[in-house]
Design a protein around this motif. Structure first.
Motif, PDB file in Angstrom:
ATOM      1  N   THR A 121       0.844  -1.201   0.000  1.00  0.00           N
ATOM      2  CA  THR A 121       0.000   0.000   0.000  1.00  0.00           C
ATOM      3  C   THR A 121       0.879   1.251   0.000  1.00  0.00           C
ATOM      4  OG1 THR A 121      -1.672  -1.185   1.289  1.00  0.00           O
ATOM      5  CG2 THR A 121      -1.837   1.218   1.226  1.00  0.00           C
ATOM      6  N   PRO A 122       0.589   2.231  -0.867  1.00  0.00           N
ATOM      7  CA  PRO A 122       1.388   3.473  -0.863  1.00  0.00           C
ATOM      8  C   PRO A 122       1.359   4.144   0.508  1.00  0.00           C
ATOM      9  CG  PRO A 122      -0.042   3.390  -2.793  1.00  0.00           C
ATOM     10  CD  PRO A 122      -0.454   2.248  -1.913  1.00  0.00           C
ATOM     11  N   VAL A 123       2.511   4.681   0.924  1.00  0.00           N
ATOM     12  CA  VAL A 123       2.594   5.394   2.193  1.00  0.00           C
ATOM     13  C   VAL A 123       1.775   6.672   2.089  1.00  0.00           C
ATOM     14  CG1 VAL A 123       4.132   6.535   3.841  1.00  0.00           C
ATOM     15  CG2 VAL A 123       4.868   4.442   2.671  1.00  0.00           C
ATOM     16  N   SER A 124       0.828   6.871   3.032  1.00  0.00           N
ATOM     17  CA  SER A 124      -0.058   8.036   2.972  1.00  0.00           C
ATOM     18  C   SER A 124      -0.658   8.315   4.342  1.00  0.00           C
ATOM     19  CB  SER A 124      -1.192   7.791   1.966  1.00  0.00           C
ATOM     20  OG  SER A 124      -2.162   8.831   2.035  1.00  0.00           O
ATOM     21  N   ILE A 135      -6.115   6.000  -2.917  1.00  0.00           N
ATOM     22  CA  ILE A 135      -5.415   6.991  -2.093  1.00  0.00           C
ATOM     23  C   ILE A 135      -5.025   8.194  -2.936  1.00  0.00           C
ATOM     24  CG2 ILE A 135      -3.272   7.405  -0.820  1.00  0.00           C
ATOM     25  CD1 ILE A 135      -3.442   4.486   0.135  1.00  0.00           C
ATOM     26  N   ALA A 136      -5.401   9.381  -2.469  1.00  0.00           N
ATOM     27  CA  ALA A 136      -5.139  10.600  -3.236  1.00  0.00           C
ATOM     28  C   ALA A 136      -3.855  11.293  -2.811  1.00  0.00           C
ATOM     29  CB  ALA A 136      -6.316  11.567  -3.069  1.00  0.00           C
ATOM     30  N   GLN A 137      -3.378  10.968  -1.647  1.00  0.00           N
ATOM     31  CA  GLN A 137      -2.254  11.702  -1.050  1.00  0.00           C
ATOM     32  C   GLN A 137      -1.108  10.738  -0.753  1.00  0.00           C
ATOM     33  OE1 GLN A 137      -3.206  13.167   2.823  1.00  0.00           O
ATOM     34  NE2 GLN A 137      -1.958  15.010   2.609  1.00  0.00           N
ATOM     35  N   LYS A 138      -0.111  10.709  -1.614  1.00  0.00           N
ATOM     36  CA  LYS A 138       1.013   9.802  -1.439  1.00  0.00           C
ATOM     37  C   LYS A 138       2.204  10.577  -0.865  1.00  0.00           C
ATOM     38  CE  LYS A 138      -0.547   6.726  -5.123  1.00  0.00           C
ATOM     39  NZ  LYS A 138      -0.254   6.097  -6.432  1.00  0.00           N
ATOM     40  N   THR A 139       2.644  10.135   0.300  1.00  0.00           N
ATOM     41  CA  THR A 139       3.673  10.870   1.033  1.00  0.00           C
ATOM     42  C   THR A 139       4.931  11.099   0.203  1.00  0.00           C
ATOM     43  OG1 THR A 139       2.863  10.042   3.147  1.00  0.00           O
ATOM     44  CG2 THR A 139       5.145  10.817   3.070  1.00  0.00           C
ATOM     45  N   LEU A 185       5.150  13.919  -2.117  1.00  0.00           N
ATOM     46  CA  LEU A 185       5.202  15.238  -1.492  1.00  0.00           C
ATOM     47  C   LEU A 185       6.552  15.538  -0.847  1.00  0.00           C
ATOM     48  CD1 LEU A 185       1.696  15.032   0.210  1.00  0.00           C
ATOM     49  CD2 LEU A 185       2.271  16.290  -1.867  1.00  0.00           C
ATOM     50  N   VAL A 186       7.067  14.598  -0.084  1.00  0.00           N
ATOM     51  CA  VAL A 186       8.343  14.861   0.610  1.00  0.00           C
ATOM     52  C   VAL A 186       9.532  14.199  -0.070  1.00  0.00           C
ATOM     53  CG1 VAL A 186       7.274  15.214   2.855  1.00  0.00           C
ATOM     54  CG2 VAL A 186       8.041  12.931   2.214  1.00  0.00           C
ATOM     55  N   GLY A 187       9.277  13.251  -0.954  1.00  0.00           N
ATOM     56  CA  GLY A 187      10.366  12.578  -1.647  1.00  0.00           C
ATOM     57  C   GLY A 187      10.528  11.135  -1.217  1.00  0.00           C
ATOM     58  N   PRO A 188      11.307  10.362  -1.953  1.00  0.00           N
ATOM     59  CA  PRO A 188      11.503   8.938  -1.652  1.00  0.00           C
ATOM     60  C   PRO A 188      12.209   8.750  -0.306  1.00  0.00           C
ATOM     61  CG  PRO A 188      12.246   9.485  -3.876  1.00  0.00           C
ATOM     62  CD  PRO A 188      12.010  10.777  -3.183  1.00  0.00           C
ATOM     63  N   TYR A 189      11.642   7.886   0.518  1.00  0.00           N
ATOM     64  CA  TYR A 189      12.241   7.664   1.834  1.00  0.00           C
ATOM     65  C   TYR A 189      13.610   7.006   1.739  1.00  0.00           C
ATOM     66  CZ  TYR A 189       8.373   9.228   4.758  1.00  0.00           C
ATOM     67  OH  TYR A 189       7.452  10.003   5.411  1.00  0.00           O
ATOM     68  N   GLU A 190      13.866   6.228   0.673  1.00  0.00           N
ATOM     69  CA  GLU A 190      15.196   5.619   0.578  1.00  0.00           C
ATOM     70  C   GLU A 190      16.266   6.695   0.378  1.00  0.00           C
ATOM     71  OE1 GLU A 190      15.837   2.899  -2.601  1.00  0.00           O
ATOM     72  OE2 GLU A 190      14.966   4.189  -4.148  1.00  0.00           O
ATOM     73  N   LEU A 191      15.918   7.784  -0.321  1.00  0.00           N
ATOM     74  CA  LEU A 191      16.855   8.904  -0.441  1.00  0.00           C
ATOM     75  C   LEU A 191      16.994   9.639   0.879  1.00  0.00           C
ATOM     76  CD1 LEU A 191      16.267  10.692  -3.893  1.00  0.00           C
ATOM     77  CD2 LEU A 191      18.296   9.462  -3.129  1.00  0.00           C
ATOM     78  N   HIS A 192      15.867   9.938   1.515  1.00  0.00           N
ATOM     79  CA  HIS A 192      15.932  10.692   2.773  1.00  0.00           C
ATOM     80  C   HIS A 192      16.681   9.916   3.848  1.00  0.00           C
ATOM     81  CE1 HIS A 192      13.705  14.133   1.556  1.00  0.00           C
ATOM     82  NE2 HIS A 192      12.609  13.447   1.240  1.00  0.00           N
TER      83      HIS A 192
END
Length: 637
Positions: A518-521, A532-536, A539-546
């Motif tokens: 399931t997409p993170v939201s 799901i309309a709001q995919k984290t 908005l903030v970027g890929p968590y593997e990069l962060h």
């Protein structure tokens, strides 16, 4: 050498015992190859100019004179070869014979380091020939120059002042108080070892662990070159197990019996940063050491080593499974202690069908098991609102039932709409007020339910969300104990997957795998056609990069330019340079601007080497200015 990186090499030449001319030519050839490959610290084995297994020939004047003469030839031939080069040979000094390492740079012999520890046990009987060089300080004439001869020497790079190199020889590293220990305390961050360690069954594993451990204990890079094929096999066999380690990590290892050259890239900035960070690491000023300068070209070292895309997650399946078990247990034991201390018999948490709340529920179930309490003491509250989808709602309900917890549904739509009416907010304006009102209502609901039950609210937010401030202040930001606060998002996925793989309940595993898909939201905006309309991550970027950025920001305090450089190499073909910069800007801006949320976090366990707890690893002012970091990022365009 840019960003503190330096390439090093350890080589085993194909020698002929007692043939100094042949051996020197082999060393010259290898040194030129290594330097051409970009290596700037080059290490050869113990007594490589003569061979280690010359035995009583070491007494012979002809051999000794040939070794000394060939050292001069070697230095002359390597005038145009860049690097700090270490070779081994026997040398007479003040009427005694010493087993030594010679350091050469741009054709100049900089210094001679004698071996401290002379083994005279088992298969070794070096004391028959050699004298210990412990505490010797003096000079020896080589050609027409006087060269320092001593056991306490540090080689310091003029062009890269942070780089400080010292040498020890074979047995020295096997002793309780090795010369390397004192060199490191005097400032050396790279230790080289010229060795001739024979092979017997099981020794290679022990040797590898020894060098890894030494590099960890001394917070240094360690370059180990040892004798191999070519030495006499009259009584011993030598395997050429060359090793390069950095702070406990193995960067390179030669295959046994292949006479291989191995390369590795050491990060001197990282090593120095670790020494600064660890308050128990104490450096002496090294007044007793002789400081000798050497020169290297200023250049950008090719990043030879690979960096893990997910530095918080072990790459090996076995190690990853072990790590997952450790983390789940740390989380559960932290919660167990807190519940026992507060006399709580029940736990309350919001369950959304997303990754973080799923992990929190799994941890809470484990904590209840540890306490010998029924999982019915867990109340998992699903609170559907405007953005809830059938998929996440169903998964939340089914997961709770499968784990044996109590499921409570509280539809918060009416409460939120009433709140909008009370404060005069238009429902059709889907701004931050629209989103945060839902998060705060959910937190109020579970807090009040916990009060009713005399229970504890379990926080679900993870390390990555806290670092980026991706939480509603006094909404999902708040709890009575945050079990996920030390777990990066990339690790959350693996913990849930590990539980699915090991729970031995197919239906539960199926639900967990769907949660993973399931997409993170935060699901705070109305769905679009049921999806799901709001995919984290949009908005903030890929968590593997962060998580990659955050690891090197917080664990090693690297600059943005250095992190960008290694990120480009690591994520080549996955993200463009423009994408990496875009999300790096976002990461730094959010990290600095959202510190105020981290300054008042609930308690929760640290599970890895990095934490954002204001009571633990991260003491940071909430009003620190991000300007100089953003300026550096902008210059990377």
């Amino acid at each position: 050498m840019k960003d503190g990186f330096i390439k090093v090499a350890a080589a085993t030449p194909q020698i002929e015992v007692a043939d100094c001319i042949h051996n020197t030519q082999e060393i010259i050839k290898k040194a030129k190859e290594m330097s051409a490959a970009g290596a700037r610290i080059l290490v050869f084995p113990e007594l490589c100019i003569t061979g280690y297994t010359c035995h009583d020939l070491f007494f012979n004047e002809t051999l000794l004179q040939s070794a000394k003469q060939q050292l001069l030839v070697l230095a002359e031939e390597l005038k145009g070869t860049e690097g700090l080069i270490f070779v081994g040979l026997p040398l007479e000094y003040s009427g005694k014979l010493y087993n030594t390492a010679a350091a050469i740079n741009r054709g100049e012999i900089l210094g001679i380091i004698p071996k401290h520890s002379i083994p005279n046990y088992g298969e070794f009987y070096e004391a028959r020939y050699f004298t210990s060089g412990r505490d010797i300080e003096g000079e020896i004439k080589l050609g027409d120059k006087m060269v320092s001869f001593g056991s306490k020497v540090l080689f310091e790079c003029e062009e890269m002042p942070q780089l400080c190199v010292a040498a020890e020889i074979c047995e020295d590293v096997w002793t309780p108080a090795s010369p390397g220990l004192f060199h490191a305390m005097a400032g050396a961050n790279v230790i080289v070892n010229l060795s001739a360690s024979d092979e017997i069954a099981g020794k290679s594993e022990y040797r590898r662990d020894l060098i890894k451990g030494q590099s960890a204990r001394l917070l240094c890079g360690y370059v180990y070159a040892t004798a191999g094929n070519g030495e006499s096999t009259q009584d011993l066999v030598f395997g050429g197990q060359n090793l390069i380690c950095e702070n406990g990590s193995l960067l390179a290892e030669a295959q046994l019996f292949k006479n291989e050259t191995v390369y590795g890239v050491l990060d001197i900035q990282k090593l120095r940063g670790e020494r600064r960070r660890i308050s128990t690491w104490l450096e002496e000023k090294g007044e007793k050491h002789l400081h000798i300068s050497f020169h290297l070209p200023m250049e950008e070292t090719e990043l030879y080593n690979n960096f893990e895309k997910n530095p918080f997650v072990p790459d090996c399946d076995t190690e990853r499974a072990k790590r997952c078990e450790e983390i789940l247990t740390i989380q559960a034991m932290g919660l167990k202690k807190r519940m026992e201390h507060t006399k709580c018999k029940s736990a309350v948490l919001g369950i959304s069908g997303g990754l973080d709340s799923t992990l929190a529920l799994l941890v809470t179930a484990r904590a209840m098991d540890f306490m010998g309490l029924d999982r019915k003491n867990i109340t998992a509250v699903t609170m559907p609102c405007f953005g809830t989808t059938d998929r996440t709602y169903t998964n939340a309900c089914e997961l709770t039932k499968r784990l044996g917890a109590e499921l409570l549904e509280v539809d918060i739509k009416k409460a939120v709409l009433q709140h909008f009416e009370d404060i005069g907010h238009d429902y059709n304006v889907h701004d931050v007020t629209f989103e945060n009102a839902q998060a705060r209502e959910r937190t109020q609901v579970i807090m009040d339910i916990a009060n009713q039950q005399g229970g504890m609210v379990i926080g679900t937010g993870d390390f990555s969300e806290l670092a980026l401030g991706w939480a509603t202040y006094n909404g999902d930001h708040m709890s009575m104990y945050g079990v996920n606060g030390g777990v990066p998002k990339t690790m959350v996925r693996h913990l849930v997957r590990h539980y699915a793989d090991t729970c031995q309940e197919e239906k539960l595993a199926e639900i967990l795998r769907d949660v993973l898909d399931t997409p993170v939201s935060p699901e705070l905006l109305p769905p679009k056609e049921g999806e799901i309309a709001q995919k984290t991550e949009d908005l903030v970027g890929p968590y593997e990069l962060h998580d990659f950025f955050l690891y090197y920001m917080l664990r090693f305090h690297f600059s943005p330019s250095k992190i960008y450089r290694i990120a480009k190499k690591t994520f080549e073909g996955i993200y463009t340079e423009e994408e990496i910069l875009k999300w790096m800007r976002k990461c730094y801006w959010r990290f600095f601007s959202q510190q105020f949320k981290r300054s008042c976090l609930p308690d929760g366990p640290k599970v890895g080497s990095v934490s954002v707890s204001p009571r633990g690893d991260l003491r940071m002012p909430s009003d620190a200015n991000v300007r100089i970091w953003m300026d550096e990022i902008e210059k990377l365009n």
